[in-house]
Design a protein around this motif. Structure first.
Motif, PDB file in Angstrom:
ATOM      1  N   ASN A 247       0.512  -1.423  -0.023  1.00  0.00           N
ATOM      2  CA  ASN A 247      -0.249  -0.048  -0.038  1.00  0.00           C
ATOM      3  C   ASN A 247       0.658   1.648   0.368  1.00  0.00           C
ATOM      4  O   ASN A 247       0.489   2.125   0.591  1.00  0.00           O
ATOM      5  N   GLY A 248       1.535   1.920  -0.885  1.00  0.00           N
ATOM      6  CA  GLY A 248       3.045   2.507  -1.026  1.00  0.00           C
ATOM      7  C   GLY A 248       3.866   2.494   0.257  1.00  0.00           C
ATOM      8  O   GLY A 248       4.702   4.211   0.432  1.00  0.00           O
ATOM      9  N   GLY A 249       4.248   1.319   0.960  1.00  0.00           N
ATOM     10  CA  GLY A 249       5.425   1.074   1.560  1.00  0.00           C
ATOM     11  C   GLY A 249       5.586  -0.174   2.232  1.00  0.00           C
ATOM     12  O   GLY A 249       5.964  -0.625   0.777  1.00  0.00           O
ATOM     13  N   ILE A 250       6.149   0.057   2.777  1.00  0.00           N
ATOM     14  CA  ILE A 250       6.339  -1.745   3.770  1.00  0.00           C
ATOM     15  C   ILE A 250       6.315  -1.548   4.853  1.00  0.00           C
ATOM     16  O   ILE A 250       5.442  -0.962   5.003  1.00  0.00           O
ATOM     17  N   ALA A 251       5.191  -3.038   4.940  1.00  0.00           N
ATOM     18  CA  ALA A 251       4.640  -3.481   6.408  1.00  0.00           C
ATOM     19  C   ALA A 251       5.322  -4.484   6.710  1.00  0.00           C
ATOM     20  O   ALA A 251       5.713  -5.768   5.975  1.00  0.00           O
ATOM     21  N   ASN A 254       3.127 -10.663   9.853  1.00  0.00           N
ATOM     22  CA  ASN A 254       3.398 -11.533  11.390  1.00  0.00           C
ATOM     23  C   ASN A 254       3.012 -12.718  11.029  1.00  0.00           C
ATOM     24  O   ASN A 254       3.322 -13.126   9.555  1.00  0.00           O
ATOM     25  N   GLU A 255       3.202 -13.379  12.099  1.00  0.00           N
ATOM     26  CA  GLU A 255       3.579 -15.257  12.118  1.00  0.00           C
ATOM     27  C   GLU A 255       3.066 -16.060  11.870  1.00  0.00           C
ATOM     28  O   GLU A 255       3.070 -16.576  10.711  1.00  0.00           O
ATOM     29  N   ASN A 256       1.474 -15.321  10.796  1.00  0.00           N
ATOM     30  CA  ASN A 256       0.258 -16.086  10.541  1.00  0.00           C
ATOM     31  C   ASN A 256      -0.122 -15.825   9.082  1.00  0.00           C
ATOM     32  O   ASN A 256      -0.443 -16.004   8.121  1.00  0.00           O
ATOM     33  N   LEU A 257       1.708 -15.147   8.327  1.00  0.00           N
ATOM     34  CA  LEU A 257       2.075 -13.832   7.248  1.00  0.00           C
ATOM     35  C   LEU A 257       1.429 -13.120   6.733  1.00  0.00           C
ATOM     36  O   LEU A 257       0.843 -12.950   5.517  1.00  0.00           O
ATOM     37  N   GLU A 258      -0.144 -12.445   7.956  1.00  0.00           N
ATOM     38  CA  GLU A 258      -0.471 -11.376   7.744  1.00  0.00           C
ATOM     39  C   GLU A 258      -0.576 -10.145   7.846  1.00  0.00           C
ATOM     40  O   GLU A 258       0.803  -9.909   8.536  1.00  0.00           O
ATOM     41  N   PHE A 259      -0.665  -8.957   6.875  1.00  0.00           N
ATOM     42  CA  PHE A 259       0.398  -8.060   7.522  1.00  0.00           C
ATOM     43  C   PHE A 259      -0.648  -7.101   8.507  1.00  0.00           C
ATOM     44  O   PHE A 259      -1.471  -7.284   9.015  1.00  0.00           O
ATOM     45  N   ILE A 260       0.662  -6.042   8.998  1.00  0.00           N
ATOM     46  CA  ILE A 260       0.254  -5.300   9.842  1.00  0.00           C
ATOM     47  C   ILE A 260       0.197  -4.214   9.683  1.00  0.00           C
ATOM     48  O   ILE A 260       1.359  -3.251   9.525  1.00  0.00           O
ATOM     49  N   PRO A 261      -1.219  -3.097   9.591  1.00  0.00           N
ATOM     50  CA  PRO A 261      -0.982  -2.205   8.539  1.00  0.00           C
ATOM     51  C   PRO A 261      -0.171  -1.192   9.260  1.00  0.00           C
ATOM     52  O   PRO A 261       0.070   0.454   8.776  1.00  0.00           O
ATOM     53  N   GLU A 262      -0.479  -0.681  10.512  1.00  0.00           N
ATOM     54  CA  GLU A 262      -0.095   0.082  11.654  1.00  0.00           C
ATOM     55  C   GLU A 262       1.934  -0.382  11.406  1.00  0.00           C
ATOM     56  O   GLU A 262       2.107   1.324  11.867  1.00  0.00           O
ATOM     57  N   THR A 263       2.110  -0.975  10.730  1.00  0.00           N
ATOM     58  CA  THR A 263       3.429  -0.276  11.247  1.00  0.00           C
ATOM     59  C   THR A 263       4.458  -0.719   9.548  1.00  0.00           C
ATOM     60  O   THR A 263       5.674   0.194   9.835  1.00  0.00           O
ATOM     61  N   LYS A 264       3.536  -0.026   8.955  1.00  0.00           N
ATOM     62  CA  LYS A 264       3.766   0.892   7.269  1.00  0.00           C
ATOM     63  C   LYS A 264       5.015   1.579   7.559  1.00  0.00           C
ATOM     64  O   LYS A 264       4.326   2.814   8.256  1.00  0.00           O
ATOM     65  N   LEU A 265       6.031   2.071   6.718  1.00  0.00           N
ATOM     66  CA  LEU A 265       6.784   2.730   6.805  1.00  0.00           C
ATOM     67  C   LEU A 265       6.776   3.041   5.303  1.00  0.00           C
ATOM     68  O   LEU A 265       7.005   2.211   3.843  1.00  0.00           O
ATOM     69  N   GLY A 266       6.074   4.519   5.049  1.00  0.00           N
ATOM     70  CA  GLY A 266       6.671   5.178   3.710  1.00  0.00           C
ATOM     71  C   GLY A 266       5.442   5.624   3.324  1.00  0.00           C
ATOM     72  O   GLY A 266       3.751   4.166   3.454  1.00  0.00           O
ATOM     73  N   ASN A 267       4.721   6.217   2.538  1.00  0.00           N
ATOM     74  CA  ASN A 267       3.335   7.043   2.467  1.00  0.00           C
ATOM     75  C   ASN A 267       3.349   7.618   0.896  1.00  0.00           C
ATOM     76  O   ASN A 267       3.391   8.721   0.963  1.00  0.00           O
TER      77      ASN A 267
END
Length: 381
Positions: A247-251, A254-267
């Motif tokens: 989503n326009g950055g890197i995020a 987790n261990e289940n291979l799901e994204f953690i959106p609040e960790t995104k860096l870059g906007n």
């Protein structure tokens, strides 16, 4: 017991650090692949640009820069100095479609779409000495636990493939195949697992995304994000975790291979993030509008953009080089001793930024292999 290292030279040496950028060039313009260098917070264009058709990937080994030209069908080799790139060799791959590269031993291995193989270049002779046939179009390539892993992104008919193959380099043959889900691309080794980023398409070229993980016992974890996610193909180790382009950055995932959106860096706009790379603790984003000159944005660990550079069209890959001596003297006291070993172990556990002084085997990675070499050096002296 201590190994004396020339402290005088260390005290007067200023380490040069270069970030190289390969810009693929707009496909409709022909031979427009270009090469750029970021150093001392400035960007420099290689004076003999363009270098060929589709500058696909970069790889730094020792003081050599390898550039794979997918469209031109060659690999160009440059010697890196503090101030200039010196062209050394142009290796003709017979239009094999070279993609990604990896040095192991005294050989450069690289994947090829059109010839559907992994080729091996002897770095003493600069000759292609062998090819290992692949069951489709191979993309990324990593070395793990004594074997080489290669992602097969498409079948021979260019439909989505779903496998990562394992190669025995001595026998130069495939010894295992893992079904990881459609569209395997970039590979990452982290905590003894092999992570696989995936991108695949439906009949209308709608993109779908997923991540898979190959565990040491052969178990495969597969997670599909569906068509609503806005992912890229990159997968990275950053701050002791696994991140993906998102989503326009890197995020982080987790261990289940799901994204953690609040960790995104870059906007950035998801449509303009063409590539990304982790270099010296920062994230380098290749931003493109696919129409002309493009930009590289540099983001720090807090998510702040700290630099931006104008480069050629479609910046697709990055590579880092430092002139630092690979001598193990982490604390710069002029000696290699147990203190340097302890500091290197701590840096590995903390996932600290790359410090070339710790890279005893010059493979661009800091891991247990470097610790072993350091201990051997101490014992032998």
């Amino acid at each position: 017991m201590r190994v004396f290292i020339c402290a005088l030279l260390l005290s007067i040496c200023i380490n040069a650090e270069h970030v190289f950028v390969a810009c693929e060039g707009n496909y409709y313009d022909g031979n427009q692949g270009t090469l750029w260098t970021i150093a001392n917070e400035e960007v420099f264009e290689y004076p003999d640009n363009p270098i060929g058709s589709i500058a696909q990937s970069l790889y730094v080994y020792d003081n050599f820069l390898f550039v794979a030209l997918n469209g031109s069908g060659n690999i160009q080799v440059f010697e890196i100095t503090d101030s200039v790139l010196l062209p050394l060799h142009m290796i003709d791959t017979q239009f094999s479609g070279p993609r990604e590269m990896l040095v192991h031993g005294n050989n450069l291995y690289f994947t090829n779409w059109y010839s559907m193989d992994v080729k091996r270049i002897n770095l003493s002779t600069w000759e292609i000495e062998s090819e290992i046939a692949m069951p489709g179009l191979p993309e990324d390539i990593v070395f793990h636990d004594g074997y080489m892993y290669v992602s097969i992104t498409m079948n021979s008919d260019w439909s989505d493939a779903s496998s990562v193959v394992v190669l025995d380099l001595e026998a130069e043959t495939i010894i295992d195949t893992h079904d990881v889900g459609y569209g395997p691309g970039s590979l990452l080794v982290h905590d003894n697992d092999v992570y696989v980023s995936r991108t695949y398409y439906d009949s209308n070229w709608n993109a779908f995304y997923g991540t898979s993980r190959i565990k040491p016992n052969g178990v495969i974890d597969i997670f599909n994000y569906g068509s609503g996610a806005v992912c890229g193909g990159g997968i990275y180790k950053y701050q002791s975790s696994v991140y993906r382009t998102y989503n326009g950055g890197i995020a982080k995932i987790n261990e289940n291979l799901e994204f953690i959106p609040e960790t995104k860096l870059g906007n950035y706009s998801p449509s303009e993030v063409y590539s990304a790379e982790i270099i010296q603790g920062n994230i380098y984003f290749g931003l493109s509008d696919f129409s002309g000159s493009d930009e590289v944005a540099v983001v720090n660990g807090s998510g702040d953009e700290i630099s931006r550079y104008t480069v050629g069209a479609i910046p697709g890959d990055f590579a880092f080089w430092s002139s630092c001596s690979y001598n193990g003297d982490i604390n710069l006291d002029g000696y290699l001793d147990i203190i340097d070993v302890v500091m290197t172990v701590s840096n590995i556990l903390d996932d600290a930024p790359y410090d070339c002084a710790s890279d005893m085997n010059s493979d661009n990675l800091i891991n247990v292999s470097d610790i072993i070499v350091m201990i051997q050096e101490i014992i032998n002296h």
